[in-house]
Design a protein around this motif. Structure first.
Motif, short mmCIF file in Angstrom:
data_model
loop_
_atom_site.label_atom_id
_atom_site.label_comp_id
_atom_site.label_asym_id
_atom_site.label_seq_id
_atom_site.Cartn_x
_atom_site.Cartn_y
_atom_site.Cartn_z
N CYS A 243 50.53 -67.97 57.86
CA CYS A 243 50.08 -68.19 59.23
C CYS A 243 51.19 -68.74 60.12
O CYS A 243 51.22 -68.50 61.32
N ASP B 156 50.88 -72.82 51.19
CA ASP B 156 50.78 -73.00 49.74
C ASP B 156 51.10 -71.73 48.97
O ASP B 156 51.70 -71.78 47.90
N GLY B 157 50.70 -70.58 49.52
CA GLY B 157 51.03 -69.33 48.84
C GLY B 157 52.54 -69.13 48.83
O GLY B 157 53.13 -68.69 47.84
N ASP B 158 53.16 -69.47 49.94
CA ASP B 158 54.60 -69.27 50.11
C ASP B 158 55.41 -70.20 49.20
O ASP B 158 56.27 -69.76 48.45
N GLY C 166 45.63 -68.13 54.32
CA GLY C 166 45.04 -67.98 55.65
C GLY C 166 45.36 -66.64 56.25
O GLY C 166 44.48 -65.87 56.66
C1 LIG Z 1 56.38 -59.97 49.26
C2 LIG Z 1 55.11 -60.18 50.01
N1 LIG Z 1 53.95 -60.22 49.35
C3 LIG Z 1 52.79 -60.42 50.01
C4 LIG Z 1 52.78 -60.57 51.36
C5 LIG Z 1 51.46 -60.73 52.08
N2 LIG Z 1 51.21 -62.12 52.52
C6 LIG Z 1 51.47 -62.51 53.77
S1 LIG Z 1 51.08 -64.09 54.05
C7 LIG Z 1 50.49 -64.30 52.48
C8 LIG Z 1 49.89 -65.59 52.01
C9 LIG Z 1 50.11 -66.72 52.93
O1 LIG Z 1 49.40 -67.83 52.50
P1 LIG Z 1 49.97 -69.29 52.60
O2 LIG Z 1 51.39 -69.31 52.17
O3 LIG Z 1 49.05 -70.17 51.87
O4 LIG Z 1 50.00 -69.62 54.17
P2 LIG Z 1 48.80 -69.71 55.22
O5 LIG Z 1 48.68 -68.33 55.82
O6 LIG Z 1 47.56 -70.13 54.51
O7 LIG Z 1 49.28 -70.69 56.20
C10 LIG Z 1 50.63 -63.11 51.76
C11 LIG Z 1 50.19 -62.95 50.37
C12 LIG Z 1 54.02 -60.49 52.03
N3 LIG Z 1 54.13 -60.59 53.37
N4 LIG Z 1 55.16 -60.31 51.34
#
Ligand SMILES: Cc1ncc(C[n+]2csc(CCOP(=O)(O)OP(=O)(O)O)c2C)c(N)n1
Lengths: 366, 260
Positions: free
Chosen positions: B61, B103-105, B135
């Motif tokens: 996000c 958190d995913g990042d 998100g």
């Molecule tokens: C190599 C790669 N894999 C998957 C994605 C798709 N992707 C974009 S954002 C995201 C998850 C983000 O979640 P988080 O880091 O928790 O951040 P938030 O959006 O919750 O702030 C994913 C899997 C991508 N852009 N690049």
């Protein structure tokens, strides 16, 4: 009296490291892999951070190295990495980001055989990956193919010059033969690293916090969600690539003026082919060699001109299963037969094998 | 009376940080990202570092963080921000360098880069917004999703047999020799926000003093991803998130003990 340049004996990988220190490189980021680990090892032994101030980091992976390159290049610094095929495969995401965000950087690939973990023996089988972009999206990177230890040294400076001129990643596509063999080399003269002010002047696009209030904030990014804007961004990239194709093709012709038969080969395959030309000429055959030095942009016009001039057939020699041969066929436009010869799995062809392939080509064409 | 009659220096108790750009934010109502951005902008300005800062934004996000804070930025690939930060800081040692990651990042695709940057003791700060969900991509399970928590990819609740356990990245970071300051904060109340701001300042100062790497985890809300109103999201965070991710400092190395 002008001073004689010092002639040294060293490996291609070592030459890359020494050339980097001498040509004002600001940072090296890399992860060990055979057959190129001497680059990082030489830098670690030379400790350039105590002399030129060059930063050397052993990264935790090639994924990290290439993203360090992306970050460092984005600040306007001269940064480089080196690896071998499996490691460069891991770097492809980062190279695509650098291409999309127009970040300069030098990537040295001392190729080994694949696929997968493959072998530590030399190969040229990353030709397609290097010349077709390699990561996602529509992009190309400049690919320089050295055929000697001297060229491994010289192409560091050339690589940086082109990388900054066009704001693009540049790949030096070497292989385990040239990386590992020892040869005479004259290292480039010492050149200081650029000062902060020079970077500010030369790289007004760079994101490094400097001069923010005069120029507004800089953002290094490959992202754009508006399709109309993104199409324009892509078209701008394509215009840049067209300019590179028009201005940066490099090749070397050996005994091509009267050639009836042409060998096209790059890197170490070109060195072996040199011997083949010699042997064929001893037999009274008019064989020439065209060595592409830039693999992208590819010397299509040079090959087309030789076909125009009367070459009757082309043998493409490459240490892979047939990759560059498609570019040569495109250049020859079906006007003469184009055959390919290569060995796989880390085996290097010898001149006699190639001579036999030349004979086959002749019987095919006549 | 017009607003300018009321807004006079002597009455002013609050203002938008100077480095926050006047553009609409894309964050959802109730999201923690905006408040965390504001704290970062305020601290950079207060430290006088606006012209010597490089921010690294993530994929998630906060991918457009560069639109909101008026400094130089680099937009990293998913999870790779700490690698960019390492290079920026090593090549420009007098710059303030920080990453901003979800958190995913930071705790999934980029765990390797995060832990190694922290472990190398690179003098940077990693800002980690933990909302227990992906998100940006529409509410999928994150490495930090709580046991039993429902997301679109664990619609029956996170089951450790299927999905493993929620990762406490800050606890890992605190065990690394390279880290100087590791803390968990939240921005759900004015008091928490004030504390969180002090944490940002401390981390940024430590990084400039060369004490090592710093991690600030913000236990955060995602009202859209959680499908709760902003108010209920805050209540849910306090009830469930704080239990697994208790706020407070996990590590604060005094200057004298630092061997970096
Ligand atoms: C190599 C790669 N894999 C998957 C994605 C798709 N992707 C974009 S954002 C995201 C998850 C983000 O979640 P988080 O880091 O928790 O951040 P938030 O959006 O919750 O702030 C994913 C899997 C991508 N852009 N690049």
């Amino acid at each position: 009296m002008p001073q004689q340049p010092e002639i040294l004996l060293m490996k291609g990988n070592e030459a890359v490291a020494h050339a980097a220190i001498r040509c004002g490189c600001d940072g090296y980021f890399g992860y060990p892999i055979t057959p190129q680990s001497e680059v990082l090892e030489t830098l670690a032994a030379e400790k350039p951070w105590e002399t030129t101030g060059m930063v050397v980091v052993q990264a935790e992976s090639e994924v990290a190295s290439i993203n360090m390159l992306y970050g460092g290049g984005g600040t306007g610094k001269r940064v480089m990495t080196s690896s071998s095929s499996p490691g460069v495969a891991l770097m492809q995401e980062g190279i695509a980001y650098m291409a999309g965000a127009e970040v300069p950087g030098l990537i040295v690939n001392v190729q080994r055989g694949g696929p997968g973990l493959g072998t530590i023996q030399p190969s040229q089988s990353d030709y397609n990956q290097s010349t077709r972009g390699g990561g996602n999206g529509d992009y190309n990177v400049i690919v320089l193919a050295p055929a000697s230890v001297q060229e491994m040294a010289d192409f560091v400076e050339l690589g940086f010059t082109l990388a900054f001129k066009y704001r693009t990643p540049v790949i030096m596509l070497s292989d385990g033969i040239i990386g590992q063999m020892m040869e005479k080399v004259v290292l480039p003269p010492f050149k200081p690293r650029r000062t902060d002010d020079e970077i500010l002047r030369e790289c007004p696009w760079a994101s490094n916090g400097m001069g923010l209030r005069q120029r507004g904030p800089q953002v290094i990014s490959s992202l754009e969600l508006d399709p109309a804007v993104m199409e324009q961004k892509n078209l701008n990239l394509q215009r840049k690539y067209a300019q590179i194709q028009a201005e940066e093709v490099r090749s070397e012709a050996t005994l091509c003026d009267d050639a009836e038969w042409l060998i096209v080969a790059f890197g170490s395959a070109a060195r072996i082919s040199h011997k083949v030309v010699e042997l064929a000429r001893e037999r009274g055959e008019r064989v020439g060699l065209l060595r592409p030095i830039t693999l992208w942009p590819f010397p299509e016009k040079e090959i087309a001109a030789l076909v125009e001039q009367g070459v009757k057939g082309i043998l493409v020699v490459e240490i892979n299963a047939g990759q560059m041969v498609y570019d040569v066929r495109m250049a020859a436009l079906g006007r003469v037969p184009v055959t390919q010869y290569g060995r796989l799995g880390g085996i290097v062809p010898d001149p006699d094998e190639i001579l036999r392939e030349l004979d086959k080509l002749k019987s095919l064409a006549e | 009376m017009t607003p300018s009659d009321i807004i006079r220096p002597e009455n002013l108790v609050y203002a938008k940080p100077r480095l926050m750009n006047d553009v609409p934010m894309h964050y959802c109502p109730g999201c923690s990202h905006g408040v965390v951005h504001k704290l970062i902008a305020a601290v950079i300005d207060e430290m006088g570092m606006a012209e010597r800062t490089i921010g690294i934004s993530p994929v998630g996000c906060a991918v457009f963080a560069f639109k909101y804070i008026d400094i130089d930025w680099q937009e990293a690939a998913h999870g790779r921000a700490p690698a960019l930060a390492t290079a920026c800081k090593r090549l420009w040692p007098d710059r303030l360098v920080f990453t901003y990651q979800g958190d995913g990042d930071i705790a999934c695709i980029g765990t390797g880069e995060a832990l190694h940057t922290l472990n190398r003791g690179d003098n940077v700060t990693l800002i980690f917004v933990n909302n227990a969900i992906y998100g940006m991509t529409g509410g999928q399970m994150a490495p930090t999703t709580l046991l039993g928590q429902k997301t679109v990819t664990c619609p029956y609740g996170r089951d450790p047999k299927l999905h493993g356990y929620p990762l406490r990245l800050a606890d890992l970071a605190a065990r690394l020799d390279g880290t100087a300051y590791v803390t968990r904060q939240s921005v759900d109340t004015p008091a928490a926000i004030r504390k969180a701001k002090k944490a940002v300042r401390k981390a940024f100062e430590y990084s400039m003093e060369g004490r090592g790497s710093n991690l600030i985890e913000f236990v955060s809300t995602c009202s859209s991803g959680w499908k709760l109103s902003p108010e209920k999201a805050n209540a849910w965070m306090r009830q469930y998130m704080f239990e697994h991710y208790p706020t407070g400092d996990l590590k604060d190395v005094p200057a004298s003990k630092n061997n970096n």
